[in-house]
Scaffold this motif. Structure first.
Motif, PDB file in Angstrom:
ATOM      1  N   ALA A 260       0.864  -1.198   0.056  1.00 51.60           N
ATOM      2  CA  ALA A 260      -0.027   0.018   0.052  1.00 51.60           C
ATOM      3  C   ALA A 260       0.910   1.082  -0.009  1.00 51.60           C
ATOM      4  N   SER A 261       0.131   2.353  -0.331  1.00 52.61           N
ATOM      5  CA  SER A 261       0.919   3.442  -0.458  1.00 52.61           C
ATOM      6  C   SER A 261       0.988   4.252   1.157  1.00 52.61           C
ATOM      7  N   HIS A 262       1.605   5.302   1.083  1.00 52.89           N
ATOM      8  CA  HIS A 262       1.572   5.987   2.407  1.00 52.89           C
ATOM      9  C   HIS A 262       0.143   6.164   2.986  1.00 52.89           C
ATOM     10  N   ALA A 263      -0.876   6.392   2.031  1.00 50.95           N
ATOM     11  CA  ALA A 263      -2.351   6.748   2.322  1.00 50.95           C
ATOM     12  C   ALA A 263      -2.849   5.270   2.700  1.00 50.95           C
ATOM     13  N   VAL A 264      -2.337   4.536   3.372  1.00 47.25           N
ATOM     14  CA  VAL A 264      -2.982   3.246   3.626  1.00 47.25           C
ATOM     15  C   VAL A 264      -4.233   3.321   4.363  1.00 47.25           C
ATOM     16  N   ALA A 265      -4.521   4.079   5.218  1.00 43.22           N
ATOM     17  CA  ALA A 265      -5.639   4.119   5.979  1.00 43.22           C
ATOM     18  C   ALA A 265      -6.832   4.593   4.856  1.00 43.22           C
ATOM     19  N   VAL A 266      -6.647   5.086   3.670  1.00 40.41           N
ATOM     20  CA  VAL A 266      -7.546   5.473   2.769  1.00 40.41           C
ATOM     21  C   VAL A 266      -7.765   4.146   1.786  1.00 40.41           C
ATOM     22  N   SER A 267      -6.672   3.399   1.440  1.00 43.49           N
ATOM     23  CA  SER A 267      -6.603   2.560   0.555  1.00 43.49           C
ATOM     24  C   SER A 267      -7.018   1.315   1.006  1.00 43.49           C
ATOM     25  N   ARG A 268      -6.430   0.994   2.257  1.00 44.80           N
ATOM     26  CA  ARG A 268      -6.690  -0.296   3.018  1.00 44.80           C
ATOM     27  C   ARG A 268      -7.253  -0.328   4.454  1.00 44.80           C
ATOM     28  N   PRO A 269      -8.670   0.527   4.580  1.00 41.45           N
ATOM     29  CA  PRO A 269      -9.108   0.707   5.709  1.00 41.45           C
ATOM     30  C   PRO A 269      -9.322  -0.666   6.447  1.00 41.45           C
ATOM     31  N   ALA A 270      -9.560  -1.873   6.025  1.00 43.15           N
ATOM     32  CA  ALA A 270      -9.963  -3.033   6.438  1.00 43.15           C
ATOM     33  C   ALA A 270      -8.861  -3.479   7.160  1.00 43.15           C
ATOM     34  N   THR A 271      -7.605  -3.527   6.468  1.00 49.20           N
ATOM     35  CA  THR A 271      -6.262  -3.846   7.002  1.00 49.20           C
ATOM     36  C   THR A 271      -6.016  -3.082   8.226  1.00 49.20           C
ATOM     37  N   VAL A 272      -6.398  -1.913   8.080  1.00 50.99           N
ATOM     38  CA  VAL A 272      -5.831  -0.781   9.179  1.00 50.99           C
ATOM     39  C   VAL A 272      -6.670  -1.249  10.516  1.00 50.99           C
ATOM     40  N   ALA A 273      -7.974  -1.153  10.258  1.00 47.92           N
ATOM     41  CA  ALA A 273      -8.934  -1.705  11.202  1.00 47.92           C
ATOM     42  C   ALA A 273      -8.654  -3.149  11.975  1.00 47.92           C
ATOM     43  N   HIS A 274      -8.124  -3.906  10.913  1.00 54.78           N
ATOM     44  CA  HIS A 274      -7.717  -5.313  11.645  1.00 54.78           C
ATOM     45  C   HIS A 274      -6.724  -5.243  12.595  1.00 54.78           C
ATOM     46  N   VAL A 275      -5.668  -4.624  12.235  1.00 53.89           N
ATOM     47  CA  VAL A 275      -4.293  -4.229  13.161  1.00 53.89           C
ATOM     48  C   VAL A 275      -4.757  -3.781  14.598  1.00 53.89           C
ATOM     49  N   ILE A 276      -5.670  -2.589  14.247  1.00 52.81           N
ATOM     50  CA  ILE A 276      -6.228  -1.752  15.483  1.00 52.81           C
ATOM     51  C   ILE A 276      -7.032  -2.816  16.438  1.00 52.81           C
ATOM     52  N   LEU A 277      -7.942  -3.553  15.776  1.00 48.18           N
ATOM     53  CA  LEU A 277      -8.539  -4.494  16.657  1.00 48.18           C
ATOM     54  C   LEU A 277      -8.028  -5.451  17.200  1.00 48.18           C
ATOM     55  N   ALA A 278      -6.825  -6.012  16.740  1.00 48.57           N
ATOM     56  CA  ALA A 278      -5.941  -6.966  17.156  1.00 48.57           C
ATOM     57  C   ALA A 278      -5.375  -6.551  18.579  1.00 48.57           C
ATOM     58  N   ALA A 279      -4.790  -5.131  18.372  1.00 48.49           N
ATOM     59  CA  ALA A 279      -4.374  -4.409  19.640  1.00 48.49           C
ATOM     60  C   ALA A 279      -5.234  -4.187  20.742  1.00 48.49           C
ATOM     61  N   ALA A 280      -6.472  -4.160  20.470  1.00 48.59           N
ATOM     62  CA  ALA A 280      -7.522  -3.749  21.231  1.00 48.59           C
ATOM     63  C   ALA A 280      -7.902  -5.072  22.229  1.00 48.59           C
ATOM     64  N   ARG A 281      -7.826  -6.179  21.135  1.00 49.15           N
ATOM     65  CA  ARG A 281      -8.246  -7.501  22.027  1.00 49.15           C
ATOM     66  C   ARG A 281      -6.968  -7.873  22.798  1.00 49.15           C
ATOM     67  N   ALA A 282      -5.826  -7.597  22.568  1.00 53.04           N
ATOM     68  CA  ALA A 282      -4.769  -7.962  23.452  1.00 53.04           C
ATOM     69  C   ALA A 282      -4.645  -7.106  24.509  1.00 53.04           C
ATOM     70  N   THR A 283      -5.391  -6.115  24.649  1.00 53.86           N
ATOM     71  CA  THR A 283      -5.266  -5.397  25.759  1.00 53.86           C
ATOM     72  C   THR A 283      -6.357  -5.692  26.812  1.00 53.86           C
ATOM     73  N   ARG A 284      -7.392  -6.540  26.562  1.00 51.05           N
ATOM     74  CA  ARG A 284      -8.473  -6.862  27.375  1.00 51.05           C
ATOM     75  C   ARG A 284      -8.223  -8.111  28.274  1.00 51.05           C
TER      76      ARG A 284
END
Length: 280
Positions: A256-280
């Motif tokens: 992906a390009s530098h604008a990965v949050a625009v072009s790959r939002p599902a991948t970005v969300a997946h990484v964030i959700l993985a971090a969120a699950r690990a904190t619980r």
């Protein structure tokens, strides 16, 4: 007689109904499940705070926000001032102070440097997520880190322009990406019409923000995740990998390009959700 029998039936049924609903006590009724059956309230999901970087604004997170909200998270997309690292970090600390409960703090690009400073000493920040971002250590600047590895072509596309400093104390310099070069430089994997909108709505960054050295790094104490954009022309992928290894981040790579949050939002969300699950 009919009314009397009906009244009698209701009178017999009501105590049994009440006993089923409330007589058994909290957490023991027919609707109690999961944590409630074990005598405690379900743990709240962390709030996700998103911090954009240079040449972008909070709307760049739109696709990611929809997915995080669908997963049940409260989300806050902060407006990063992009005026100076210490100033921007102080602003984000103020934003975080208004958020209740645990936080997953996410930064894109220069926003990574901002979250690294703002989370220092904040026990409510449970995870840091770096999206094609700078992960500086103390004494390092974004400009220095971008130049440490080959691959960035940003310097050939930016236009410097003056802006007045607060209080009439002088003039600073800010940078924007030349609109005609924005698509190829910043968002090559975004449709041309969308990239044209991003080019118009980009927020300039003060050169002082990119050159200012970072203070203490929160990633030394807080678990971190990193998404590496392998086609990034702003921050070299080699630099992103090096910083992620140093921070011992959980790493995901995506073409992906530098604008990965625009072009790959599902991948970005997946990484964030993985971090969120690990904190619980």
């Amino acid at each position: 007689m009919h009314l009397t029998r009906r009244s009698l039936a209701l009178g017999l049924a009501l105590p049994a109904t009440l006993a089923a609903l409330v007589g058994a006590g909290p957490g023991r009724g027919p609707a109690a499940t999961g944590d409630a059956r074990r005598g405690r309230e379900p743990e709240a999901k962390p709030t996700v705070v998103l911090v954009h970087g240079a040449f972008a604004d909070a709307s760049s997170w739109s696709g990611t926000i929809r997915r995080l909200q669908h997963a049940g998270h409260s989300v806050l997309a902060a407006a990063n001032p992009l005026r100076g690292l210490a100033e921007d970090t102080a602003y984000l600390r103020g934003v975080l102070a208004a958020v209740d409960g645990p936080v997953v703090l996410v930064g894109h690009s220069y926003g990574g440097a901002v979250i690294s400073g703002a989370a220092v000493g904040n026990s409510r920040v449970k995870a840091l997520v770096y999206i094609a971002a700078f992960t500086p250590d103390q004494g390092e600047s974004a400009a220095e880190l971008a130049a440490r590895f080959p691959g960035s072509t940003l310097g050939d596309t930016v236009i410097p322009r003056p802006y007045p400093l607060p209080g009439g104390t002088g003039t600073g310099t800010e940078l924007v990406i030349e609109p005609a070069k924005f698509h190829r430089q910043f968002a090559a994997d975004v449709p041309g019409a969308d990239a044209a909108v991003l080019a118009v709505s980009q927020r300039p960054v003060a050169t002082a923000a990119l050159e200012e050295k970072a203070g203490e790094a929160a990633w030394r104490a807080i678990p971190s995740w990193a998404l590496i954009a392998t086609a990034d022309k702003n921050i070299p992928p080699a630099a992103q990998r090096w910083m992620a290894r140093r921070a011992r981040s959980h790493v995901t790579e995506v073409d992906a390009s530098h604008a990965v949050a625009v072009s790959r939002p599902a991948t970005v969300a997946h990484v964030i959700l993985a971090a969120a699950r690990a904190t619980r």
